[in-house]
Enzyme design. Structure first.
Site, PDB file in Angstrom:
ATOM      1  N   LYS A  55       0.884  -1.161  -0.024  1.00  0.00           N
ATOM      2  CA  LYS A  55       0.090   0.123   0.047  1.00  0.00           C
ATOM      3  C   LYS A  55       0.713   1.213  -0.060  1.00  0.00           C
ATOM      4  O   LYS A  55       2.049   1.199   0.324  1.00  0.00           O
ATOM      5  CB  LYS A  55      -0.865   0.004   1.037  1.00  0.00           C
ATOM      6  CG  LYS A  55      -0.268   0.292   2.478  1.00  0.00           C
ATOM      7  CD  LYS A  55       0.168   1.506   3.055  1.00  0.00           C
ATOM      8  CE  LYS A  55       0.682   1.628   4.371  1.00  0.00           C
ATOM      9  NZ  LYS A  55       1.389   2.982   4.753  1.00  0.00           N
ATOM     10  N   ASP A  75      -2.623  -2.006  10.315  1.00  0.00           N
ATOM     11  CA  ASP A  75      -2.569  -2.069   9.008  1.00  0.00           C
ATOM     12  C   ASP A  75      -3.085  -3.403   8.456  1.00  0.00           C
ATOM     13  O   ASP A  75      -3.311  -3.285   7.067  1.00  0.00           O
ATOM     14  CB  ASP A  75      -1.150  -1.792   8.136  1.00  0.00           C
ATOM     15  CG  ASP A  75      -0.753  -0.335   8.201  1.00  0.00           C
ATOM     16  OD1 ASP A  75      -1.642   0.642   8.495  1.00  0.00           O
ATOM     17  OD2 ASP A  75       0.277  -0.016   8.034  1.00  0.00           O
TER      18      ASP A  75
END
Length: 298
Positions: free
Chosen positions: A12, A138
């Site tokens: 990401k 995350d």
């Protein structure tokens, strides 16, 4: 039940990263725009009958066993369901390590998905995300993937539509950064108003399919800590812009930097310039990629 799985664990970037406040428990509340990119680690999983969880990686400095988040992900689900079989997890890493791209978290997310599938555990995506937050803030996003607003400590997620596609150059300098250390040095109350990115404006631009509006609002408050300590980050951003990037930003706590390009030729030129910078000593890893938003199963 499956004996073998091949998985992809996607990285990401943060198109926007704002820190709202530091809580009394020491955690920081954030508002972030998260975006999956088409850069991934490859993970092979094999079921075993000896009850042992094993992890192997292709990088000597990445820990195996309990020190690996993927190992802890497998143990979390197997223990909860009382599974007596074991699993061997082979991780081939391509995502830069300690780089602000959720490399460890996305490996753990892929293993949660993989163990669920391999042993027919029946968890929904939401249930996996609820368990993932026990491993790291995350991890739930890395299970969700795509484009999302992330709030709280990162565990409150709101899906967003995919932004317009573009070319991305991702570069990591020859350094690694500790996320804990960066947040430890951040002084949220001392930040000027203009140092906070316009997260709401970026969400509106994404919903309107306005790539220029997204680029205009790129921002990361953690640059106020990491860039002064590591000037090579600013140097990489400058090279990207000089070679045609419409915008450039550090991802997460760094030190990885990404640049957004509207033409592939410009992006390829930037990759070459970064690989040659400072006689090849500035960057360790340089990738040309794009946003990843396809809603496919792993």
């Amino acid at each position: 039940m499956k004996d073998h799985l091949d998985l992809k664990a996607y990285a990401k970037i943060n198109l926007g990263l704002d820190v709202v406040r530091k809580r009394e428990d020491g955690y920081h509340e954030v508002r972030m725009i998260m975006q999956t990119v088409n850069l991934y680690d490859r993970i092979e999983m094999d079921r075993t009958e000896d009850g042992v969880i094993r992890t192997e990686t292709n990088l000597p400095f990445v820990p195996d066993g309990e020190g690996n988040l993927a190992w802890r992900a497998a143990k979390l689900l197997l223990d909860e369901k009382g599974i007596k079989d074991g699993v061997t997890i082979k991780i081939r890493k391509y995502i830069p390590v300690a780089a602000g791209m959720a490399g460890g978290s996305t490996d753990a997310a892929a293993v949660l998905v993989g163990v669920n599938r391999m042993f027919d555990l029946g968890f929904t995506k939401k249930e996996l995300m609820e368990r993932g937050v026990k491993l790291g803030a995350d991890v739930p996003y890395c299970i969700m993937r795509g484009t999302a607003l992330s709030e709280g400590i990162g565990e409150i997620l709101t899906e967003l539509p995919a932004p317009p596609q573009c070319h991305l150059v991702i570069a990591k300098p020859q350094i690694s950064v500790s996320t804990k250390a960066v947040y430890g040095k951040l002084r949220v109350n001392e930040l000027a108003p203009e140092e906070h990115p316009d997260i709401d404006g970026m969400m509106a631009a994404i919903k309107n399919g306005d790539l220029d509006g997204v680029i205009e609002r790129l921002g990361n408050v953690l640059e106020t800590v990491t860039v002064p300590d590591h000037p090579e980050i600013a140097e990489i951003k400058e090279i990207m812009v000089e070679n045609g990037a419409c915008g450039s930003l550090m991802s997460g706590s760094g030190p990885t930097v990404f640049g957004i390009y509207k033409g592939r030729e410009l992006a390829e030129k930037a990759c070459q310039a970064l690989r040659e910078a400072d006689g090849g000593r500035l960057t360790r890893q340089v990738y040309l990629t794009e946003f990843y938003n396809r809603k496919k199963a792993r």
